[in-house]
Design an enzyme around this catalytic site. Structure first.
Site, PDB file in Angstrom:
ATOM      1  N   ASP A  51       0.819  -1.213   0.000  1.00  0.00           N
ATOM      2  CA  ASP A  51       0.000   0.000   0.000  1.00  0.00           C
ATOM      3  C   ASP A  51       0.852   1.262   0.000  1.00  0.00           C
ATOM      4  O   ASP A  51       0.503   2.257  -0.631  1.00  0.00           O
ATOM      5  CB  ASP A  51      -0.927  -0.003   1.218  1.00  0.00           C
ATOM      6  CG  ASP A  51      -2.060  -1.011   1.072  1.00  0.00           C
ATOM      7  OD1 ASP A  51      -2.210  -1.582  -0.021  1.00  0.00           O
ATOM      8  OD2 ASP A  51      -2.779  -1.232   2.061  1.00  0.00           O
ATOM      9  N   GLY A  91      -6.012   2.621   7.452  1.00  0.00           N
ATOM     10  CA  GLY A  91      -4.598   2.797   7.734  1.00  0.00           C
ATOM     11  C   GLY A  91      -4.321   3.263   9.152  1.00  0.00           C
ATOM     12  O   GLY A  91      -4.781   2.668  10.138  1.00  0.00           O
TER      13      GLY A  91
END
Length: 292
Positions: free
Chosen positions: A74, A189
């Site tokens: 990511d 996140g």
């Protein structure tokens, strides 16, 4: 077709997959545009490069490829987004990292995924970005983030106070290690690890999440992404750290900072087998029970 490739160092067991990706793209007569630093790394890994390719180092060099492939996790995909900016180039993540909320294409399914990309058999998911506004030219032209804006103390000393305003109206003074403003994309996140909620990427919101707040009554808050969020910072140390995804700068307490929605979005590729809820279940291990 022209594919741009960007990547970061990966584990050794990924080398055969990356080599096969390059081979298969050549077989499909795809033209290559590869990030210069990634080329150097591929050479170090003894990966055979295409017979012909061009390189890029920044957004200007990138031009207008048909797609950008991010090879990594990511974090690599977030970095890839900075090269694209406002150019509306579709971005797809080949997952050679760990978790992969955004880089969702498995390395084991490269050929089928490439075929879908070439044939256009995919959907685009528009991802909202958050833009930093300051009275100094921070981060240059890359003053945006796909996941979050973070304002934190610079070292391990005492907490800081972040006075926060929404559209000029006082919201709260956060006494904490810092404060996050996340996009829906970024809700899986940093914000999630600080107790923030999961927010679907199609919603039009920002998430304000304190980092280790001293007041236990303070909770994350979801606000419309049409609002303008501004900050005043206090602390014993007069310097603080601000970051946009993985990029960080040190600022002083007298700087004026605010964030709002960026004018453009990132076009994230979703292949046929992608399902947002399935991704949540698999990555967060929902439903797993030692009794089963």
């Amino acid at each position: 077709m022209i594919f741009a490739l960007h990547g970061r160092p990966f584990k050794e067991d990924n080398i055969p997959y990356v080599q096969h990706l390059l081979y298969y793209l050549q077989k499909k007569e795809i033209q290559f545009l590869i990030n210069e630093s990634f080329v150097d790394y591929l050479v170090q890994c003894n990966i055979l490069l295409p017979s012909f390719f061009t390189t890029f180092t920044n957004k200007t060099d990138l031009g207008k490829p048909d797609l950008m492939l991010s090879i990594g996790g990511d974090g690599t995909l977030l970095e890839s987004a900075t090269f694209i900016g406002d150019q509306n180039i579709p971005l797809v993540g080949i997952n050679t990292g760990r978790l992969g909320f955004l880089a969702t294409t498995p390395r084991e399914e490269l050929e089928g995924s490439v075929d879908e990309l070439i044939s256009g058999s995919y959907k685009l998911s528009e991802r909202t970005l958050i833009k930093l506004i300051s009275d100094e030219k921070l981060f240059g032209d890359l003053n945006f983030a796909m996941n979050e804006f973070a304002l934190t103390k610079r070292d391990s000393s005492s907490m800081i106070t972040v006075h926060t305003y929404i559209d000029g109206e006082f919201l709260n003074s956060y006494w904490a290690d810092g404060l996050l403003v996340s996009t829906p994309t970024g809700s899986t996140g940093y914000s999630l690890s600080c107790g923030g909620p999961l927010v679907h990427p199609k919603t039009e919101n920002f998430i304000i999440t304190p980092i280790s707040p001293h007041n236990l009554n303070v909770r994350p808050m979801i606000v419309p992404d049409s609002c303008h969020i501004s900050f005043e910072i206090e602390g014993r140390n007069q310097n603080f750290l601000i970051s946009l995804d993985s990029r960080a700068e040190i600022v002083s307490s007298n700087i004026k900072l605010s964030v709002k929605k960026e004018d453009f979005k990132i076009q994230l590729v979703e292949l046929k087998n992608y399902n947002y809820y399935k991704t949540l279940r698999s990555k967060l291990n929902w439903g797993l029970d030692a009794r089963n």
